[in-house]
Design an enzyme around this catalytic site. Structure first.
Site, short mmCIF file in Angstrom:
data_model
loop_
_atom_site.label_atom_id
_atom_site.label_comp_id
_atom_site.label_asym_id
_atom_site.label_seq_id
_atom_site.Cartn_x
_atom_site.Cartn_y
_atom_site.Cartn_z
N GLY A 92 52.01 -81.40 -29.96
CA GLY A 92 53.19 -81.43 -30.81
C GLY A 92 54.42 -81.18 -29.95
N GLU A 93 55.35 -80.40 -30.44
CA GLU A 93 56.53 -80.01 -29.68
C GLU A 93 56.38 -78.55 -29.29
OE1 GLU A 93 58.96 -81.83 -28.64
OE2 GLU A 93 58.50 -83.69 -29.70
N CYS A 124 47.82 -80.70 -24.81
CA CYS A 124 49.18 -81.20 -24.60
C CYS A 124 50.21 -80.06 -24.72
CB CYS A 124 49.48 -82.35 -25.55
SG CYS A 124 50.92 -83.32 -25.06
N HIS A 237 45.12 -86.01 -25.89
CA HIS A 237 44.92 -85.70 -27.31
C HIS A 237 43.52 -86.14 -27.78
CE1 HIS A 237 49.09 -84.62 -28.61
NE2 HIS A 237 49.40 -85.30 -27.53
N GLU A 239 42.00 -85.23 -30.33
CA GLU A 239 41.98 -85.32 -31.79
C GLU A 239 42.46 -86.68 -32.30
OE1 GLU A 239 46.18 -84.18 -30.84
OE2 GLU A 239 44.18 -83.79 -30.02
#
Length: 268
Positions: A92-93, A124, A237, A239
């Site tokens: 994400g961020e 990430c 990622h 997922e």
């Protein structure tokens, strides 16, 4: 069979934060469980895996864990953190996740989690949050959890335009199996690490697709997955694919940790 379209993944992350890749992907995940999923499902009553659910791709992690029979739960507050045995920090961020974690009183509990040696996996943005040192373009004052003895370059491959998917060079997996295909979205990499860190996977990118990419991208293999004791980090990622290898690997880490704790308590 487990490939994912990185452009679709980029759109999902950019537009809706939860990185929803649709019902078709969910069906693909369930069909891709195979022997690994059956083995995990056989471990009913095993460790509970929490996924930090403040921002980013948490829903996809939960779905993939549940698809292989793991009791996975979303975690947003310290009380929910206390109910799980292992934890995932999703992509994400990283700046947004750290600010929300501070707002909800989770920064110190998360640092304590790492200090106690409980299983934790950063994907990430999660890798960025677990690193002891950061380099690359970033906002001043970004708060991290730390604990992973490495220097992580935040945006090694550059902007969203540098997102891609590629086969990993890895010691991970069984001989004879197809190479794992990682999805990289504005991904970080490990550029320096301590001796206690075990490198699990690297990737080599042939070209510079973003002007913001590090100049070493097209000349050096980058470290994109590693483990330090109870800490697992991946810059890609898992997922956002249908392949449960890395989720099964982390669940095994959690199970081994739980068995070790149970043994220690019995000996006491």
């Amino acid at each position: 069979a487990h490939r994912a379209d990185p452009r679709r993944a980029v759109r999902a992350l950019w537009c809706c934060c939860r990185c929803s890749v649709g019902a078709a992907t969910a069906r693909g995940r369930r069909s891709a469980v195979g022997a690994m999923g059956e083995a995990a499902a056989a471990a009913a009553g095993g460790p509970v895996v929490g996924v930090l659910a403040l921002q980013g791709a948490f829903a996809e992690h939960v779905d993939l864990f549940r698809g292989i029979g793991v009791d996975a739960r979303e975690v947003r507050v310290p009380e929910e953190l206390a109910q799980v045995d292992a934890l995932v920090l999703p992509g994400g961020e990283s700046t947004a996740i750290s600010k929300l974690a501070r707002r909800w009183g989770l920064i110190e509990p998360l640092r304590e989690w790492v200090a106690q040696g409980k299983p934790i996996w950063g994907t990430c943005a999660g890798m960025i949050l677990l690193a002891n040192e950061l380099t690359g373009k970033m906002l001043e004052g970004q708060e991290v959890i730390g604990g992973f003895n490495a220097t992580v370059h935040r945006n090694y491959f550059g902007s969203q335009l540098g997102s891609f998917s590629a086969e990993l060079e890895s010691t991970f997996g069984d001989a004879g199996q197809a190479k794992y295909v990682g999805v990289f979205i504005r991904a970080p990499v490990i550029i320096k690490h301590g001796d206690e860190v075990e490198v699990l996977a690297t990737v080599k990118k042939a070209s510079l697709d973003s002007k913001e990419a590090d100049e070493r991208v097209s000349t050096e293999a980058a470290v994109v997955a590693a483990r330090q004791g109870s800490i697992l980090v991946t810059s890609f990622h898992p997922e956002l694919t249908t392949d449960p290898k890395w989720h099964s690997y982390f669940f095994d880490m959690a199970r081994q940790s739980q068995n070790g704790s149970s043994l220690a308590q019995t000996e006491e």
